[in-house]
Design a protein around this motif. Sequence first.
Motif, mmCIF file in Angstrom:
data_model
loop_
_atom_site.group_PDB
_atom_site.id
_atom_site.type_symbol
_atom_site.label_atom_id
_atom_site.label_comp_id
_atom_site.label_asym_id
_atom_site.label_seq_id
_atom_site.Cartn_x
_atom_site.Cartn_y
_atom_site.Cartn_z
ATOM 1 N N GLN A 48 -2.616 -59.014 -32.521
ATOM 2 C CA GLN A 48 -2.828 -58.900 -33.952
ATOM 3 C C GLN A 48 -2.104 -59.997 -34.700
ATOM 4 O OE1 GLN A 48 -5.068 -57.725 -35.143
ATOM 5 N NE2 GLN A 48 -5.496 -55.574 -34.834
ATOM 6 N N ARG A 55 -4.035 -49.725 -28.375
ATOM 7 C CA ARG A 55 -4.856 -48.601 -28.843
ATOM 8 C C ARG A 55 -5.006 -47.597 -27.706
ATOM 9 N NH1 ARG A 55 -10.306 -50.556 -30.713
ATOM 10 N NH2 ARG A 55 -9.203 -51.103 -32.620
ATOM 11 N N THR A 86 -6.124 -43.352 -36.178
ATOM 12 C CA THR A 86 -7.293 -44.089 -36.688
ATOM 13 C C THR A 86 -8.513 -43.197 -36.892
ATOM 14 O OG1 THR A 86 -8.506 -44.669 -34.674
ATOM 15 C CG2 THR A 86 -6.516 -45.950 -35.139
ATOM 16 N N THR A 87 -9.533 -43.808 -37.505
ATOM 17 C CA THR A 87 -10.780 -43.089 -37.780
ATOM 18 C C THR A 87 -11.580 -42.772 -36.516
ATOM 19 O OG1 THR A 87 -11.731 -45.247 -38.200
ATOM 20 C CG2 THR A 87 -11.153 -43.928 -40.121
ATOM 21 N N GLN A 92 -2.858 -46.144 -32.671
ATOM 22 C CA GLN A 92 -2.528 -47.543 -32.434
ATOM 23 C C GLN A 92 -1.047 -47.768 -32.698
ATOM 24 O OE1 GLN A 92 -6.911 -49.393 -33.489
ATOM 25 N NE2 GLN A 92 -5.238 -49.929 -34.854
ATOM 26 N N ARG A 164 -22.721 -54.720 -27.061
ATOM 27 C CA ARG A 164 -21.641 -54.540 -28.032
ATOM 28 C C ARG A 164 -20.983 -53.202 -27.776
ATOM 29 N NH1 ARG A 164 -17.979 -55.931 -30.334
ATOM 30 N NH2 ARG A 164 -17.656 -56.569 -32.484
ATOM 31 N N LYS A 165 -19.863 -52.958 -28.455
ATOM 32 C CA LYS A 165 -19.184 -51.667 -28.282
ATOM 33 C C LYS A 165 -20.123 -50.518 -28.649
ATOM 34 C CE LYS A 165 -16.838 -52.051 -32.754
ATOM 35 N NZ LYS A 165 -15.547 -51.874 -33.398
ATOM 36 N N LYS A 167 -20.436 -46.322 -29.670
ATOM 37 C CA LYS A 167 -19.664 -45.168 -30.150
ATOM 38 C C LYS A 167 -20.530 -43.919 -30.216
ATOM 39 C CE LYS A 167 -16.714 -48.226 -32.768
ATOM 40 N NZ LYS A 167 -16.238 -48.669 -34.076
ATOM 41 N N MET A 207 -21.780 -48.772 -39.223
ATOM 42 C CA MET A 207 -21.387 -49.416 -40.473
ATOM 43 C C MET A 207 -21.293 -50.922 -40.254
ATOM 44 S SD MET A 207 -18.947 -46.391 -41.851
ATOM 45 C CE MET A 207 -18.217 -46.033 -40.263
ATOM 46 N N ARG A 250 -25.600 -54.627 -32.114
ATOM 47 C CA ARG A 250 -25.497 -53.170 -32.057
ATOM 48 C C ARG A 250 -26.869 -52.529 -31.904
ATOM 49 N NH1 ARG A 250 -20.520 -51.373 -34.484
ATOM 50 N NH2 ARG A 250 -21.166 -49.279 -33.882
ATOM 51 N N PRO A 414 -5.865 -50.799 -41.169
ATOM 52 C CA PRO A 414 -4.581 -51.510 -41.354
ATOM 53 C C PRO A 414 -4.706 -52.766 -42.215
ATOM 54 C CG PRO A 414 -5.104 -51.187 -39.016
ATOM 55 C CD PRO A 414 -6.312 -50.796 -39.779
ATOM 56 N N ASN A 458 -16.111 -55.253 -41.201
ATOM 57 C CA ASN A 458 -16.258 -54.451 -39.977
ATOM 58 C C ASN A 458 -16.222 -52.947 -40.252
ATOM 59 O OD1 ASN A 458 -16.638 -56.499 -38.129
ATOM 60 N ND2 ASN A 458 -14.449 -56.941 -38.072
ATOM 61 N N CYS A 460 -13.863 -50.599 -40.455
ATOM 62 C CA CYS A 460 -13.043 -49.650 -39.698
ATOM 63 C C CYS A 460 -12.564 -48.512 -40.592
ATOM 64 C CB CYS A 460 -11.850 -50.359 -39.075
ATOM 65 S SG CYS A 460 -12.357 -51.671 -37.974
HETATM 66 C C1 HEM Z 1 -7.004 -54.329 -33.593
HETATM 67 C C2 HEM Z 1 -7.454 -53.920 -34.745
HETATM 68 C C3 HEM Z 1 -8.956 -53.824 -34.899
HETATM 69 C C4 HEM Z 1 -9.917 -54.711 -34.577
HETATM 70 C C5 HEM Z 1 -9.757 -56.089 -33.953
HETATM 71 C C6 HEM Z 1 -11.166 -54.107 -34.924
HETATM 72 C C7 HEM Z 1 -12.391 -54.718 -34.768
HETATM 73 C C8 HEM Z 1 -13.568 -54.195 -35.206
HETATM 74 C C9 HEM Z 1 -14.827 -54.886 -35.238
HETATM 75 C C10 HEM Z 1 -15.031 -56.323 -34.793
HETATM 76 C C11 HEM Z 1 -15.757 -54.028 -35.725
HETATM 77 C C12 HEM Z 1 -17.252 -54.313 -35.953
HETATM 78 C C13 HEM Z 1 -18.022 -54.035 -34.746
HETATM 79 C C14 HEM Z 1 -19.494 -54.293 -34.823
HETATM 80 O O1 HEM Z 1 -20.125 -54.104 -35.865
HETATM 81 O O2 HEM Z 1 -20.061 -54.662 -33.791
HETATM 82 C C15 HEM Z 1 -15.077 -52.785 -35.985
HETATM 83 C C16 HEM Z 1 -15.672 -51.650 -36.447
HETATM 84 C C17 HEM Z 1 -15.036 -50.442 -36.565
HETATM 85 N N1 HEM Z 1 -13.726 -50.148 -36.237
HETATM 86 FE FE1 HEM Z 1 -12.324 -51.502 -35.850
HETATM 87 N N2 HEM Z 1 -10.932 -52.889 -35.441
HETATM 88 C C18 HEM Z 1 -9.585 -52.678 -35.442
HETATM 89 C C19 HEM Z 1 -8.914 -51.567 -35.883
HETATM 90 C C20 HEM Z 1 -9.528 -50.410 -36.225
HETATM 91 C C21 HEM Z 1 -8.849 -49.309 -36.813
HETATM 92 C C22 HEM Z 1 -7.362 -49.246 -37.114
HETATM 93 C C23 HEM Z 1 -9.784 -48.364 -36.996
HETATM 94 C C24 HEM Z 1 -9.580 -47.042 -37.656
HETATM 95 C C25 HEM Z 1 -8.692 -46.877 -38.664
HETATM 96 C C26 HEM Z 1 -11.052 -48.869 -36.497
HETATM 97 C C27 HEM Z 1 -12.258 -48.191 -36.499
HETATM 98 C C28 HEM Z 1 -13.475 -48.835 -36.552
HETATM 99 C C29 HEM Z 1 -14.682 -48.241 -37.053
HETATM 100 C C30 HEM Z 1 -14.841 -46.787 -37.473
HETATM 101 C C31 HEM Z 1 -15.662 -49.238 -37.069
HETATM 102 C C32 HEM Z 1 -17.084 -49.120 -37.572
HETATM 103 C C33 HEM Z 1 -18.013 -49.024 -36.465
HETATM 104 C C34 HEM Z 1 -19.424 -48.979 -36.927
HETATM 105 O O3 HEM Z 1 -19.891 -47.899 -37.274
HETATM 106 O O4 HEM Z 1 -20.110 -49.990 -36.944
HETATM 107 N N3 HEM Z 1 -10.851 -50.120 -36.038
HETATM 108 N N4 HEM Z 1 -13.750 -52.913 -35.662
#
Ligand code: HEM
Length: 563
Positions: A48, A55, A86-87, A92, A164-165, A167, A207, A250, A414, A458, A460
């Motif tokens: 970070q 995580r 987290t959500t 983390q 991609r990831k 969920k 999202m 996605r 964060p 993104n 989150c």
């Molecule tokens: C190391 C810190 C984090 C990184 C590098 C990160 C990275 C990302 C990225 C790149 C995406 C977009 C993914 C995509 O659309 O393909 C994403 C979505 C998301 N992340 Fe994170 N994130 C981090 C921390 C968190 C935290 C702290 C939370 C919760 C508080 C979280 C929950 C989510 C959620 C709920 C999504 C939305 C997914 C969706 O519906 O498209 N992430 N994150």
Amino acid sequence: MYQYDQYDHLIVRERIAQYRDQVQRRIAGELTEEEFLPLRLQNGLYMQRHAYMLRIAVPYGLLASKQMRMFAHIARKYDRGYGHFTTRQNIQFNWIELEQTPDILADLASVEMHAIQTSGNCIRNVTADEYAGVAADEIVDPRPYAEVLRQWSTFHPEFIALPRKFKVAINGAVEDRAAIAVHDIGLTVVKNEAGEIGFKVMVGGGMGRTPILGSVIREFLPREHLLTYTEAIMRVYNQYGRRDNKYKARIKILLKAIGVEDFARQVEEEWADLKGNAETLTLEEMERIIAYFQPHAYATLPAIDPLAEHADNKAFANWLKRNVKPHKVPGYAAVVLSLKKTGVPPGDATAEQMDFMADLADRYSFGELRVTHEQNIVLADVEQRQLFKLWQEAKAHGLATPNIGLLTDMICCPGGDFCSLANAKSIPIAAAIAERFDHIDFLHDIGDLELNMSGCINACGHHHVGHIGILGVDKDGSEWYQVSIGGAQGNQSAIGKIIGPSFSAQQMPEVIDRLLQVYLRERTPEERFVDTAQRLGIAPFKEFVYATPIDTAGRLVGEDEYA
Ligand code: HEM
Ligand code: SF4
């Protein structure tokens, strides 16, 4: 709750040994950072802004008290005394030293936890309703099915390199409390007219850059086919999902490109080959897993009014109203411990609080806790007659802010304080807003309001589905905030609409104030903020918020504190 068997223990132990060796080679310079990157990400370790971040998965948010105590131990021994829920029902840790990560993972393994598949293009932590098993409106407990999916997806060789990831969320009640519409796969456990258990299957929600709500591709999937049908979905996605463009990778984009019907047809075709194979869930196998989620040994208690003996205690009444939820067993209630005290980043808990929450779980709730996707903690099985005592104890540890579902119960990622992808900070904005509206009577009058905030697109912090959504944006190198209203999660999920040009950090509390003024002016007695926003559209809000300039001179509360 589920317990590891000998194979789980072995796999996790072997993974730690392998990773320990990789870390040693990285430290010795035998691996470059580039070579090491995929290895650490496979174990939940991110780099970070300031430090490494680890995580850890909390499967469907369910924790034993000893696991919560282990988080406290990790926070104290390896971090700076706190952790961030987290959500995605994970935790983390933000200040981790690389050398110590194998020891942390070994400590976690001792309480049957790990960080595998918390990163990367694989099936991530399967999330679920935090009131699963106890909710008064529950039709079927979703956790055994979440557990089946967890076991099946962990180390699934075919799905560790998806486009991609991925969920998955699962819900088993009338009300959706798992935000299933914004997941790649959202499952609702249902019973059909014959009393058989199955799933309503939703696909393609998410999202981020392109927010889309999921579409139902099957109204009823008999439960024995959960894995084969999920596998069919994953195969279609794995084959046709875009790999050339990260932002279009996605499953939601695939669905959008080919249409829901065509996608569903392809899944059915794929499923025809898989249906009935060895992954079909037999009744015996399901019963084996369900046995881990048997109801606790509830006492036979009369349902009581916990307020009866404390009728003049307004603070307790407020807490009961907001933080205590109905339970399906008479005489019991579910309690939400708020991690949203003003002045604390949403979702953060100190080691002391984690130890204390574990104690509460042992003393009041069969030794279990749940993490909510709104970043709070639930004690699901509290006797109503203990509520007053529990409240007093929780209050003394800063965990009884009576704000669940209110404006200050914000979801917040964060942002720029920690995350290297952020465009803007989010924690100081949350702090400034919380400070501005730190008046419990006003908050209760405003009523249900979900304010969700993300530091970049993104999402989150789920800003798209916030009644009020705040998104950090970058304009010529400075931090700005875009505001949307009318978003919602749950049965009436909706994506919020942007009200206009973005604001500076200093303007944000006043922007929220103006939005609330419009609501207070326009609401009908039964309407929540989101109902008014959806009924009227953005126009009256937009007009009022932008009518006169907002002063930017004031220092943002909490600005330096969290810098
Ligand atoms: C190391 C810190 C984090 C990184 C590098 C990160 C990275 C990302 C990225 C790149 C995406 C977009 C993914 C995509 O659309 O393909 C994403 C979505 C998301 N992340 Fe994170 N994130 C981090 C921390 C968190 C935290 C702290 C939370 C919760 C508080 C979280 C929950 C989510 C959620 C709920 C999504 C939305 C997914 C969706 O519906 O498209 N992430 N994150
Ligand atoms: S929304 Fe952006 S800033 Fe916030 S945690 Fe996710 S990637 Fe980081």
